[in-house]
Structure formats: structure tokens, C-alpha cells
Design a protein around this motif. Sequence first.
Motif, PDB file in Angstrom:
ATOM      1  N   LYS A 208       0.856  -1.186   0.000  1.00 23.71           N
ATOM      2  CA  LYS A 208       0.000   0.000   0.000  1.00 23.71           C
ATOM      3  C   LYS A 208       0.891   1.235   0.000  1.00 23.71           C
ATOM      4  O   LYS A 208       1.695   1.444   0.894  1.00 23.71           O
ATOM      5  N   VAL A 209       0.782   2.016  -1.063  1.00 22.22           N
ATOM      6  CA  VAL A 209       1.516   3.275  -1.142  1.00 22.22           C
ATOM      7  C   VAL A 209       0.465   4.366  -1.295  1.00 22.22           C
ATOM      8  O   VAL A 209      -0.298   4.342  -2.258  1.00 22.22           O
ATOM      9  N   GLY A 210       0.423   5.287  -0.363  1.00 22.39           N
ATOM     10  CA  GLY A 210      -0.624   6.301  -0.381  1.00 22.39           C
ATOM     11  C   GLY A 210      -1.973   5.616  -0.219  1.00 22.39           C
ATOM     12  O   GLY A 210      -2.173   4.850   0.712  1.00 22.39           O
ATOM     13  N   ARG A 211      -2.871   5.832  -1.193  1.00 20.15           N
ATOM     14  CA  ARG A 211      -4.191   5.213  -1.079  1.00 20.15           C
ATOM     15  C   ARG A 211      -4.333   4.024  -1.998  1.00 20.15           C
ATOM     16  O   ARG A 211      -5.378   3.380  -2.044  1.00 20.15           O
ATOM     17  N   ASP A 226       3.378   2.097   3.254  1.00 20.30           N
ATOM     18  CA  ASP A 226       2.783   2.202   4.589  1.00 20.30           C
ATOM     19  C   ASP A 226       2.771   0.821   5.218  1.00 20.30           C
ATOM     20  O   ASP A 226       3.217   0.616   6.321  1.00 20.30           O
ATOM     21  N   SER A 227       2.223  -0.113   4.473  1.00 20.26           N
ATOM     22  CA  SER A 227       2.171  -1.483   4.967  1.00 20.26           C
ATOM     23  C   SER A 227       1.927  -2.393   3.771  1.00 20.26           C
ATOM     24  O   SER A 227       1.581  -1.941   2.692  1.00 20.26           O
ATOM     25  N   ALA A 228       2.150  -3.667   3.991  1.00 22.56           N
ATOM     26  CA  ALA A 228       1.970  -4.623   2.899  1.00 22.56           C
ATOM     27  C   ALA A 228       1.223  -5.826   3.431  1.00 22.56           C
ATOM     28  O   ALA A 228       1.355  -6.182   4.603  1.00 22.56           O
ATOM     29  N   ILE A 229       0.445  -6.428   2.565  1.00 22.96           N
ATOM     30  CA  ILE A 229      -0.262  -7.652   2.945  1.00 22.96           C
ATOM     31  C   ILE A 229       0.101  -8.738   1.949  1.00 22.96           C
ATOM     32  O   ILE A 229       0.059  -8.519   0.738  1.00 22.96           O
ATOM     33  N   SER A 230       0.538  -9.886   2.480  1.00 24.62           N
ATOM     34  CA  SER A 230       0.840 -11.014   1.612  1.00 24.62           C
ATOM     35  C   SER A 230      -0.250 -12.046   1.796  1.00 24.62           C
ATOM     36  O   SER A 230      -0.511 -12.465   2.921  1.00 24.62           O
ATOM     37  N   VAL A 254     -10.146  -1.855   4.476  1.00 22.04           N
ATOM     38  CA  VAL A 254      -9.083  -1.774   3.479  1.00 22.04           C
ATOM     39  C   VAL A 254      -8.455  -3.145   3.280  1.00 22.04           C
ATOM     40  O   VAL A 254      -8.162  -3.560   2.157  1.00 22.04           O
ATOM     41  N   ILE A 255      -8.282  -3.852   4.412  1.00 23.10           N
ATOM     42  CA  ILE A 255      -7.689  -5.197   4.308  1.00 23.10           C
ATOM     43  C   ILE A 255      -8.557  -6.084   3.430  1.00 23.10           C
ATOM     44  O   ILE A 255      -8.065  -6.772   2.528  1.00 23.10           O
ATOM     45  N   LEU A 256      -9.857  -6.051   3.672  1.00 20.90           N
ATOM     46  CA  LEU A 256     -10.765  -6.890   2.880  1.00 20.90           C
ATOM     47  C   LEU A 256     -10.682  -6.525   1.404  1.00 20.90           C
ATOM     48  O   LEU A 256     -10.687  -7.396   0.533  1.00 20.90           O
ATOM     49  N   ASP A 257     -10.592  -5.230   1.160  1.00 20.71           N
ATOM     50  CA  ASP A 257     -10.489  -4.781  -0.223  1.00 20.71           C
ATOM     51  C   ASP A 257      -9.192  -5.294  -0.853  1.00 20.71           C
ATOM     52  O   ASP A 257      -9.186  -5.785  -1.990  1.00 20.71           O
ATOM     53  N   MET A 258      -8.090  -5.198  -0.069  1.00 17.19           N
ATOM     54  CA  MET A 258      -6.802  -5.671  -0.580  1.00 17.19           C
ATOM     55  C   MET A 258      -6.865  -7.158  -0.888  1.00 17.19           C
ATOM     56  O   MET A 258      -6.325  -7.619  -1.900  1.00 17.19           O
ATOM     57  N   VAL A 259      -7.516  -7.907  -0.002  1.00 17.64           N
ATOM     58  CA  VAL A 259      -7.604  -9.355  -0.213  1.00 17.64           C
ATOM     59  C   VAL A 259      -8.351  -9.653  -1.503  1.00 17.64           C
ATOM     60  O   VAL A 259      -7.939 -10.505  -2.301  1.00 17.64           O
ATOM     61  N   SER A 260      -9.444  -8.919  -1.738  1.00 22.13           N
ATOM     62  CA  SER A 260     -10.220  -9.227  -2.944  1.00 22.13           C
ATOM     63  C   SER A 260      -9.437  -8.831  -4.203  1.00 22.13           C
ATOM     64  O   SER A 260      -9.488  -9.543  -5.215  1.00 22.13           O
ATOM     65  N   VAL A 261      -8.686  -7.741  -4.127  1.00 24.71           N
ATOM     66  CA  VAL A 261      -7.835  -7.371  -5.270  1.00 24.71           C
ATOM     67  C   VAL A 261      -6.779  -8.451  -5.496  1.00 24.71           C
ATOM     68  O   VAL A 261      -6.521  -8.880  -6.622  1.00 24.71           O
TER      69      VAL A 261
END
Lengths: 286, 241
Positions: A208-211, A226-230, A254-261
Motif C-alpha cells: 500500500k503506497v498512499g491510497r 505504509d504497509s503490505a499484505i501477503s 481496506v484489508i478486505l479490499d486488498m484481499v479481494s484485489v
Amino acid sequence: MVGLSIGEKHFIEGGIAQNLRTDGRKRLVYRPIQIETGVIPQANGSARVRMGGTEVIASVKAELGRPSSLQPDKGKVFINVDCSPTAAPIFEGRGGEELSSELSGALQICLLGGKSGAGAGIDLSSLSIVGGKICWDLYIDGLVVSADGNLLDALGAAIKAALSNTAIPKVNVAAGASSDEQPEVDISDEEFLQFDTSAVPVIITLTKVGREYIVDATPEEESHMDSAISISVNRQRNLCGLTKRGSAGLDPSVILDMVSVGKHVSEELMNKLDSEIAAAEAREEE
Amino acid sequence: MEFVSPEGLRLDGRRPMEMRQLRAEIGIVSKADGSASFEMGNTKVIAAVYGPREVQNRSQQLNDQALVRCEYTMANFSTGDRRRKPKGDRRSTEISLVIRQTMEACIMTHLMPRSQIDIFVQVLQADGGTRSACINAATLALADAGIPMSDIVTSCSAGYLNSTPLLDLNYVEDSAGGPDVTVGILPRSTKVTLLQMDSKLPMDIFENVMQLATEGCKAVANYVHEVLLEKTKQLDKHRGV
């Protein structure tokens, strides 16, 4: 590690916001992936993966061992990662240990499932030879030869390729041994068993960089994330593991959104890896 | 055990004076200033060079010459049976020292005072002769990094088994307990910069074995020259001149 000026930081962040990164990629596009299998002839299976300037080698070695008393009918898998000082001078001496253990921990979570072995990408019961007596111990070693960002995804891909390259010798158990003594085994050097690697997940790291989120970040991009999710996703689109890195907090939505992406990206990556692995195996056989 | 068959062939089918297949590649670690991989048969090592750069630990800074450092690491999967070795064990420390001293002999350190050159060698596969392979890889990596050297250093080993001098021992021959002579030379002046031997050997036979190892070094030097020339030609082509 990477020294960037304020101007450069703005440039990278602005580019990501406009879906055009400094190397011309879009946010959710990987660098070209090159896979080579069978690079370590002494191992049961091995692969080298290159993603941009990142280069990792994974090897699988199988040894006969005793299953643990808690899971008598399952084999054991150990994952270990080393960062070679060739990748960066800071890995010299014990300098790479922190990153090594972070990577091995994340890989264990993503590939091996929980303590009970449930949800593991590798079918542990296929490693059992004689219940409670003998099983295969799989040692998976990763080595970071050259670090240019996104090590975890590259290691995940290398392990997947190494596992599909793995041939485990067939074992014949001598019949007629009584139940309380260690049975005698005969390891065949002609017949080999291939692994079923269709369940091995792929690992996708979203930074995650910015938004916005990006995949396959370069060290410059990683340096001000900012942070990363693997996440690791298998063919059935099940989530097999998840780790969060980086210091900043994340909103649960945001986490849920990242997971779906990530899930969306995983399909493409999985297909790409499968075809690359198949091509590498074909090249090796030639 | 019979290491040389009556037909004069070794366990891996080589003649006593035959070297294993050499293969080298330059520039394999993109982030390093110089890097190379070097294969001698099944032995495969990579070397990366960082520097010359600012000295990281000020107390080690030398005011009249460059500080050369070396670290040798073996991958977990490099040996036949998998072993988890702690970093910095005795053998690695000793080999690091040997490589450092050998490379220092050819680097023109006086041209780069108050700076540091790091040489990292990583063994991917060990099948005898890792010491030699590491030195050959380090030479190529240093040349790739553009570090001023008075000459390249090349290395090769030779042994003596079944009353026959053997060039470039593999792991099985190396662990047979016979003598193992590792030689490193500066090929232009044919000066010896590295000489190590274990076990024992009569004086007059030692001369033969060392001669054989030196011939091996020269063959390696020819190959290294070829690889460097090829790389330089490529660079020249990319420059478009």
C-alpha cells in the motif's frame, strides 16, 4: 536501505496514484517472470526464479524420518530461507537473519497452514510411508541470490516450481516385520513419484503506497510503503494464509479490499506460473 | 578403492590430466557492482563484489590502501546430505581468509585509499574444489566491477591417488584422504599466490603434482581471459562504437 530524495518520493507516489509506475508498469502488473527448473542436481527438486532483478533459488530435499507422535500418519515439511550476502552487503555475517526469519515465517504461514497441518498446500499424508514409523521429511530451502524487491512472491513461486520439479524415490517396505520394530525399507533409485502440486498456493504481496495498492514492488517503492499484505491463494480461490508487514495500521475494510484485489490478481499469476513451469520442465527434458 | 581404472579413466570418466567442464557467466547479480558465476563440473559458485565504497566501520579504515573483505557462505542445499550449518564456522572463516589474501595480492589497493571492497562468494553446489572455484569466480567479479588489478588470479587443484597425479579433484576423490594441492597463480608472471596441501606426499612427486595444478591454473586463465574478452566485446557493441 534505499536513499531517496523528497522529489523522488513524490514522483513515485504520484506515478502510483496515476497508475503509471517508474518502470512503466501499471499498479497490478508483475515484472516478467523467468523460471528454470532442475538447477541443483543434488536436490530432489529445485528451481530458480527471476523477477526483474530479484533472483531466488529454491531446493527440495527429501529424507527419511520419523513422524511426530501427534500426527503419526503425516510427513513433515520444513521451510527455511537464507539471504546470501551476494544480494546486499547488509546480509553479511548475521545481518540477514532478521529478514530470513521474517521470510521463512511468512512462507510457513502461507504454504503449510496451521500447526495441525490442516490447509497445507502440500498433502502431508502423501509423505507418510509406514504410519507412525517412517515418513518423508521435506526440507525446502530458499536462497536469495539477488534482492530487487518482492522477495516473498518470488520465493513462493520458486518453491512452487521446485515442488513440481520434485521426484521422490519410491520406497518398498519389507513385508513381515513385526509391529513394534522399525521396518526395513528399500529406496528405489529407478522409480520416482511426482508430487501433486495443484494445491500449492501462489503468494501475492500487495503493497500500500498512499491510497493505492501495487503488486511486485521494487525496493524504491517498498522503501516508502505504509504497509503490505501477503496473501496466498490456491486454485480453488481459497485464502490459504495471510500476513501483514509494515508498521502503519490498516483499516479492516481496506484489508478486505486488498484481499479481494489480491485474489483477482492471483488467477492471472497462477496461470502465468503454471505455463512458465511447464515450459521450464519441457526445456529441462530436452 | 580404485580411483583410476586400468584403462586410465577416473570415476567420472575423465583422464587423469583432464579438467572438468568450465562455465562462467558475468553480471548475474544486478544490484552488485560486479558479479560472476563459475562452474567446474558440478561445483557451482557465485561471487558478488561491492565497492570500492566508503568504509562502513571507521575503525578498520586504512589511510594508505583499500580494505578488502571477503565472506564465504555455503547454501544449505549445496552438499549431498542436507546440513544446517551455523554461519561463520571455522571452515568458512578459513576459506574467507584464503580468498581475501589471494585476491589482495592482485588488487591494486594503493590506488583506493580509505575505501572498502567487499567480495561475497556463495557456494550453490559443492563437488570438490570449491576453494578454486571461489577464487576464479571472485577474479571475474572483481574484473566485472572494474577494480584495478595487476593481473587476474586463477586457481586449480590437483591430487595424487593410485600412484597417479590427478587434476581437478571432485568430491569423491577429494574425500579419499589423499593429498590435495590447491594452487593459485598470477598467470602473466606465473607467480604462485596460493599454495595449500593436506595429507603427505614425497618431495619429488609433489613437484609433479604442483606442476600439474599450475598447468590447470593456466588452462583456467585462458578460459577466464576468453570470457572477459567476450564480455568486453559485448559492452563495446552496446556502446555502439
